[in-house]
Design an enzyme around this catalytic site. Structure first.
Site, short mmCIF file in Angstrom:
data_model
loop_
_atom_site.label_atom_id
_atom_site.label_comp_id
_atom_site.label_asym_id
_atom_site.label_seq_id
_atom_site.Cartn_x
_atom_site.Cartn_y
_atom_site.Cartn_z
N GLU A 1 -10.41 -4.24 12.28
CA GLU A 1 -10.72 -4.07 10.86
C GLU A 1 -10.11 -5.25 10.07
O GLU A 1 -8.90 -5.41 10.04
CB GLU A 1 -10.15 -2.76 10.33
CG GLU A 1 -10.55 -2.47 8.90
CD GLU A 1 -9.86 -1.23 8.32
OE1 GLU A 1 -8.64 -1.10 8.48
OE2 GLU A 1 -10.56 -0.42 7.69
N GLU B 1 -6.64 9.87 7.46
CA GLU B 1 -7.88 9.15 7.11
C GLU B 1 -7.59 7.68 7.31
O GLU B 1 -6.90 7.06 6.50
CB GLU B 1 -8.27 9.41 5.65
CG GLU B 1 -8.66 10.83 5.34
CD GLU B 1 -9.98 11.24 5.94
OE1 GLU B 1 -10.76 10.35 6.37
OE2 GLU B 1 -10.24 12.44 5.99
N LYS C 1 2.80 10.19 -2.85
CA LYS C 1 3.31 8.80 -2.87
C LYS C 1 2.12 7.85 -2.87
O LYS C 1 1.47 7.64 -1.84
CB LYS C 1 4.17 8.50 -1.63
CG LYS C 1 4.84 7.12 -1.77
CD LYS C 1 5.18 6.47 -0.47
CE LYS C 1 4.14 5.53 0.04
NZ LYS C 1 3.89 4.33 -0.79
N CYS D 1 -12.90 1.33 3.48
CA CYS D 1 -12.70 1.83 4.85
C CYS D 1 -14.03 1.94 5.59
O CYS D 1 -14.10 1.72 6.79
CB CYS D 1 -12.02 3.19 4.82
SG CYS D 1 -12.90 4.41 3.81
#
Ligand SMILES: NC(=O)c1ccc[n+]([C@@H]2O[C@H](COP(=O)([O-])OP(=O)(O)OC[C@H]3O[C@@H](n4cnc5c(N)ncnc54)[C@H](O)[C@@H]3O)[C@@H](O)[C@H]2O)c1
Ligand SMILES: C[N+](C)(C)CC=O
Length: 488
Positions: free
Chosen positions: A383, A248, A173, A282
């Site tokens: 973040e 992750e 997906k 990331c």
């Protein structure tokens, strides 16, 4: 119209719903895609289940599986330019960057295709006389795979290539925002000739399709790349049937610059660390931790260069950075900039949308640098995933490492110095899955990638990236079977 691929057929969503795919550079609709939900996911999972339990893929010789995975690499190389342009349309990143992504992606399929038949198991020195003991690795089963929008096909390749090489069946997906290149590579996998049900693609959002993949009792492994909060939800849902998980997640990655670093290298790399792909990486070096004695000169130079980054159309040769992915995401970045101001940090460049007329239809935001930052600030800890760099100062090696580790994240970090002993001492103490010395950002198929702490669980790439997709079985054989008469 981009369809889903289930059990070897291209299909619309059962509900008939579709979703518009938008170019973030100008908000033009670039495609219409099927918008699936739980029902579509369930059908795809059942197909993958049947293909794993009763199909031939899992027991196909590893060398043959490897050849099929290598064939995907060849097809990606053949269609490199088409894929790269598609990725740029979908994400806004420069086409030069997309081309590099496609080369990396082909390399990932090559690496895992080559690795498929390299693990022939292992004999164990059994402590029991007249016995034989051996370890074999087997595929896990049905793998649900969920990917984000910032590196759509790259992150998908890290999952698809090892899963297929190890003999699993998959339901992929992609992010509902950026599905185009994953659809295209599914077409290439069809061309490569995988048996029906081995490769399945379901398009749709996370709350429906993603949730079903994480929750389903018929899925044996869920591999997720995305944000930390979504990762926590996936982990909770996966606990229902104790499926294997690989996560992750995000990062808030420190870039430690000592005063003895080569100045030009460190400035240039700090700029790239923070602002490459508009900071939507990331492992972006979003926290600059710089030695006090060079702080002012370093920040001045960095701010000057950040202010000159050319924003624009990813297809133009002189564009150095594209837009953010969406209006919603730019709104999030802007809200963090407001938080930073309220926390007392000082903006030395950026802090606004660009004013150029030609950028007004895209989701652009200026490269932004905050100084006077401390590690208790939200802009330092959370973040932001945009072009926002925070700068902290340090006075000693010990303080630099303490600041670098002061985070719930542990994805990546870097240290810049010409004193290699100091670099190695710092690298040893930094609690991250990747530490770069005098560099920032390199990743490649041969080296494992993943996070310490809340940046994730498990590893992608490298040999561990293949092992994630295997179960380890110990087979013990009694070579001289006879009664043992424990019970008389
Ligand atoms: N560690 C890495 O290697 C790595 C690589 C790329 C991106 N990321 C991270 O990804 C994030 C940005 O990507 P994003 O905004 O697409 O992340 P996200 O968490 O919003 O979405 C990621 C994927 O999860 C799906 N999803 C959303 N809700 C879900 C749910 N409840 N259950 C299952 N799936 C769900 C989404 O549809 C999408 O496909 C950043 O935090 C970034 O650091 C990490
Ligand atoms: C893992 N990487 C660096 C390719 C993409 C992160 O967002």
């Amino acid at each position: 119209m981009k369809q889903m691929y289930i059990n070897g057929n291209w299909v619309d969503a059962r509900s008939g719903k579709t979703r518009e795919i938008i170019n973030p550079y100008n908000q033009e609709v670039i495609a219409e895609a099927a918008d699936g939900n739980e029902e579509d996911a369930k059908i795809a999972i059942a197909a993958a289940r049947e293909a794993f339990d009763n199909g031939a893929w899992a027991s196909t010789p590893a060398a043959t599986r490897g050849e099929k995975v290598l064939r995907i690499a060849e097809l990606i190389e053949r269609d490199r330019e088409e894929l790269a342009r598609m990725e740029t349309l979908d994400t806004g990143k420069t086409v030069e960057e997309s081309r590099e992504d496609m080369d990396d992606i082909a390399g990932v399929f090559r690496y895992f295709g080559g690795l498929a038949d390299k693990d022939g198991g292992e004999m164990i020195e059994s402590p029991i006389p007249d016995s034989q003991s051996r370890i074999v690795r087997e595929p896990v089963g049905v793998c649900g795979q969920i990917t984000p929008w910032n590196y759509p096909l790259l992150q998908a390749s890290w999952k698809i290539a090892p899963a297929l090489a190890a003999g699993n069946t998959i339901v992929m997906k992609p992010s509902e925002i950026t599905p185009l290149t994953t659809v295209k590579v599914t077409e290439l996998m069809e061309e490569a000739g995988f048996p029906a049900g081995v490769v399945n693609l379901v398009l749709g959002d996370g709350a429906t399709v993603g949730n079903e993949l994480a929750e389903s009792d018929s899925v044996d492994l869920i591999s997720f790349t995305g944000g930390i909060e979504t990762g926590k939800k996936v982990m909770q849902k996966a606990s229902g049937n104790m499926k294997k998980i690989a996560l992750e997640l995000g990062g808030k990655n420190p870039n430690v610059v000592f005063a003895d670093a080569d100045f030009e290298t460190a400035v240039d790399q700090a700029l790239n660390a923070a602002f490459f792909h508009a900071g939507q990486v990331c492992s972006a070096g979003a926290r600059l931790i710089v030695e006090d004695s060079i702080h002012d000169e370093f920040v001045k130079e960095l701010a000057d260069r950040a202010g000159r980054i050319k924003l624009g159309d990813g297809f133009e040769d002189d564009t150095q950075s594209g837009p953010l992915i969406s209006a919603e995401h730019r709104g999030k970045v802007e809200s963090y900039v407001e938080i930073g101001k309220q926390e007392g940090a000082k903006i030395v460049t950026g802090g606004a949308r660009p004013e150029e007329e030609e950028l007004q239809n895209g989701f652009f935001y200026l490269p932004t640098i905050f100084t006077e930052c401390t590690s208790d600030m939200r802009i330092v800890q959370e973040e932001i995933f945009g072009p926002v760099l925070t700068v902290e100062r340090f006075h000693s090696e010990e303080e630099a490492v303490t600041l670098a580790n002061d985070s719930v994240y542990g994805l990546a970090g870097a240290v810049f110095t010409t004193d290699i002993d100091k670099a190695e001492r710092a690298a040893a103490k930094m609690r991250m899955g990747t530490v770069w010395i005098n560099d920032f950002h390199p990743y490649f198929a041969q080296a494992p990638w993943g996070g310490y702490k809340q940046s994730g669980i498990g590893r992608e790439l490298g040999k561990p990236g293949l092992e994630e997709y295997t179960e380890t079985k110990h087979i013990y054989r009694n070579l001289k079977p006879e009664p043992i008469h424990w019970f008389k």
